[in-house]
Design an enzyme around this catalytic site. Sequence first.
Site, PDB file in Angstrom:
ATOM      1  N   CYS A 132       0.814  -1.222   0.000  1.00  0.00           N
ATOM      2  CA  CYS A 132       0.000   0.000   0.000  1.00  0.00           C
ATOM      3  C   CYS A 132       0.850   1.276   0.000  1.00  0.00           C
ATOM      4  CB  CYS A 132      -0.984  -0.014   1.160  1.00  0.00           C
ATOM      5  SG  CYS A 132      -0.248   0.035   2.806  1.00  0.00           S
ATOM      6  N   HIS A 184      -2.598   0.990   6.806  1.00  0.00           N
ATOM      7  CA  HIS A 184      -2.945   0.951   5.388  1.00  0.00           C
ATOM      8  C   HIS A 184      -3.186   2.370   4.887  1.00  0.00           C
ATOM      9  CE1 HIS A 184      -4.112  -1.173   1.765  1.00  0.00           C
ATOM     10  NE2 HIS A 184      -5.189  -0.408   1.660  1.00  0.00           N
ATOM     11  N   HIS A 196      -5.815   1.901  -4.158  1.00  0.00           N
ATOM     12  CA  HIS A 196      -4.855   1.363  -3.197  1.00  0.00           C
ATOM     13  C   HIS A 196      -4.425  -0.033  -3.618  1.00  0.00           C
ATOM     14  CE1 HIS A 196      -7.997  -1.113  -0.731  1.00  0.00           C
ATOM     15  NE2 HIS A 196      -8.512  -0.805  -1.907  1.00  0.00           N
TER      16      HIS A 196
END
Length: 227
Positions: A132, A184, A196
């Site tokens: 990520c 994240h 993402h």
Amino acid sequence: MTPNPLRPGQAAANPRRPFRVGVQFFLAAALALLAVPALAQQMPSSSLAADSADGPAAATSTMLPEAMSLSDRALLLATDLNRLLAPGSSDAAANVPPAQQGKIASVLQRAMALLGTPYVWGGTDPNKGFDCSGLVGYVFHNALGIDLPRVSREMAKSGELVTDRAKLNAGDLVFFGRRGRVDHVGIYVGEGRFVHAPSRGKDVQVSNLDTGYWSAKFMQARRLDGI
């Protein structure tokens, strides 16, 4: 002297035209992904170190909704961005000052060209895969020359905190976590969606911020300088 009137069918000058042209190019690039694999993108490799510990360690059937196809995601994004650019749009990105619009378009173009790239733990290279924060760092480094911290929990200290979720702009960083810890990060693209690299077994994709798994895990958003 009276200026010449516009000829029939001739449009008046639009100060937002450079931004609209940039995003139209971006839409064409996103839709081009329907015909070519994402890993065929010939883009410069990032110099970021591959030492991330971001994101869920493994994907499970209960963590994420069923992934949309690449075709569906590209078409959905095109529809959303056309609505974003429509006169009178209520999306926050429509209110971004003109000086910043080109930067946002560059970030979105770079990010969405990577749709379909596989998730790889510690990945920072479009030819191999991303985690990520590797994806976010790569996009901002190559689109705007902005170097961000390597992991999401450090990225969450960058820029200005966006306290009102309803006022997110395209290009803002959105952060997620569990038990009060960021793990994240993604890039907001407008209309309640963000791009993402989700987790192992998944590809770079667009997900919904307002409903489902990621809505429940949302923690904060950040706006980088100039975005």
